[in-house]
Design an enzyme around this catalytic site. Structure first.
Site, mmCIF file in Angstrom:
data_model
loop_
_atom_site.group_PDB
_atom_site.id
_atom_site.type_symbol
_atom_site.label_atom_id
_atom_site.label_comp_id
_atom_site.label_asym_id
_atom_site.label_seq_id
_atom_site.Cartn_x
_atom_site.Cartn_y
_atom_site.Cartn_z
ATOM 1 N N HIS A 73 0.813 -1.217 0.000
ATOM 2 C CA HIS A 73 0.000 0.000 0.000
ATOM 3 C C HIS A 73 0.849 1.271 0.000
ATOM 4 C CE1 HIS A 73 0.471 -0.144 4.506
ATOM 5 N NE2 HIS A 73 0.508 1.166 4.337
ATOM 6 N N ASP A 80 -0.100 -7.592 1.355
ATOM 7 C CA ASP A 80 0.433 -6.239 1.542
ATOM 8 C C ASP A 80 1.961 -6.233 1.590
ATOM 9 O OD1 ASP A 80 0.204 -3.514 1.720
ATOM 10 O OD2 ASP A 80 -0.056 -3.479 3.897
ATOM 11 N N SER A 113 4.841 2.666 7.963
ATOM 12 C CA SER A 113 4.451 1.517 7.153
ATOM 13 C C SER A 113 5.607 1.027 6.296
ATOM 14 C CB SER A 113 3.273 1.882 6.250
ATOM 15 O OG SER A 113 2.099 2.081 6.996
#
Length: 380
Positions: free
Chosen positions: A111, A141, A219
């Site tokens: 993402h 992911d 992230s």
């Protein structure tokens, strides 16, 4: 008369003796002084510190950061977003990544780079390189990008074993929260084997829950143990304001070790295809709603909805479809559970589908097909 004289003489002698005594000064008044507190010398025991003045806990923290911070990169992305007819705006993003090897492969979340048209990677020495996508696995992911940097500039992280983790172990999250490069926060493992839905009907199992501070920009960054080993990749926070709330979720390194080699070799994860593209959840199980024409399930005899023509009208009879109640003897009550079992299979593997058909339980073995277009089970 003589007796009176003796008495007077004794009295006079006594008075002289009293007057002859020296007069002593009065003692000073007592002050209300508090007793001095005894200093506990044990709390300053020099044996508790190393030669740099660090406690054992501090020494571990410093060692992890100094050994691993050069392995963390800052990822900047630039994309184009269409808002209205003929109107487009640029969209900038920021995330983190980990150096995997000396060839320049970088691990990050899918993402982070999903909608990016340009991706750049900044190393610890502030050198910035353009990056290209090598492979991605959206359902987990995970993505791998690559930069053409000198080998001496790259410091790969050693990989740990997430199956050996325990609740209460200390962990360290490294990344670039809010663009602040190579920031470290520490905490502990709060729970194991959580589930996290990252795509529609697709759930990652064995997720690690931590209380270390994770914020936007973290992230894709690494989660480390006290040995400086990569044990997971920071991927999400549980917060309505997109800021750390003491609950973070991490993709385990054992999943990463299984996926990354395929991404580097094939650009995607090759999964077995069962040929069931849509199911409907019922109180009895998963009713088959759509089959791939000539797919593995259809060839094995799995039944989907029947179509009946009545004059010019075509009627779909959904009650004729099989209902899946188990896969490889494991009960499945949702599409996510069904996909989770298929995810670990490869083309050519055989699975056993347990179905409810006309109020009878039947078992059908199915040989899984290939996944040439990166689709298959992802479409459920």
């Amino acid at each position: 008369m003589i007796q009176q004289f003796v008495t007077c003489f004794v009295i006079l002698l006594t008075c002289q003796l009293v007057l002859a005594q020296p007069v002593l000064p009065s003692p000073p008044p007592k002050r209300n002084t508090l007793p001095q507190k005894q200093v506990d010398q044990t709390q300053y025991n020099p044996q508790w510190y190393n030669e740099e003045g660090l406690t054992p806990d501090e020494a571990v923290n410093v060692a992890v950061y100094e050994n691993c911070n050069r392995s963390v990169v800052n990822i900047s992305t630039l994309g184009i977003r269409s808002e209205r007819l003929f109107i487009q705006t640029t969209e900038e993003g920021n995330g983190s990544g980990s150096v995997l090897d000396k060839q320049g492969h970088i691990l990050t979340n899918y993402h982070v780079i999903e909608r990016a048209q340009q991706v750049s990677v900044t190393l610890y020495n502030e050198e910035t390189y353009p990056a290209k996508l090598i492979g991605a696995d959206p359902v987990n992911d995970i993505a791998v990008i690559k930069i053409d940097a000198k080998p001496e500039e790259l410091y790969p992280l050693p990989l740990g074993d997430s199956s050996r983790l325990r609740v209460g172990m200390r962990v360290y999250a490294l990344g670039n929260p809010f663009g602040l490069e190579r920031t470290m926060s520490d905490g502990m493992i709060s729970s194991l084997n959580r589930t996290l839905e990252v795509q529609r009907n697709w759930i990652i199992k064995a997720i690690i829950q931590i209380d270390a501070s994770i914020n936007p920009g973290n992230s894709g960054g690494p989660l480390l143990n006290t040995h400086g080993q990569l044990i997971g990749m920071n991927t999400a926070i549980a917060s309505r304001v997109e800021q750390s709330a003491g609950i973070g979720f991490v993709i385990p390194v054992n999943l990463i070790k299984r996926v990354v080699p395929e991404l580097i070799k094939h650009g995607r994860v090759i999964r077995g295809e069962i040929g069931i593209t849509e199911v409907t959840v019922t109180d009895k199980g998963l009713r088959v709603s759509r089959l791939t024409r000539e797919g593995p399930a259809a060839r094995a005899g799995v039944r989907g909805p029947a179509t009946v023509r009545r004059g010019p009208v075509i009627i779909t009879d959904r009650s004729a479809a099989d209902t899946i109640i188990a896969l490889d003897q494991q009960p499945v009550a949702s599409a996510a559970e069904f996909l989770g079992i298929i995810e670990s299979k490869k083309p050519g593997d055989t699975v056993v589908l347990t179905l409810l058909r006309e109020k009878k339980v039947v078992e059908i073995p199915i040989k899984l097909g290939g996944d040439p277009n990166g689709a298959g089970v992802d479409g459920i």
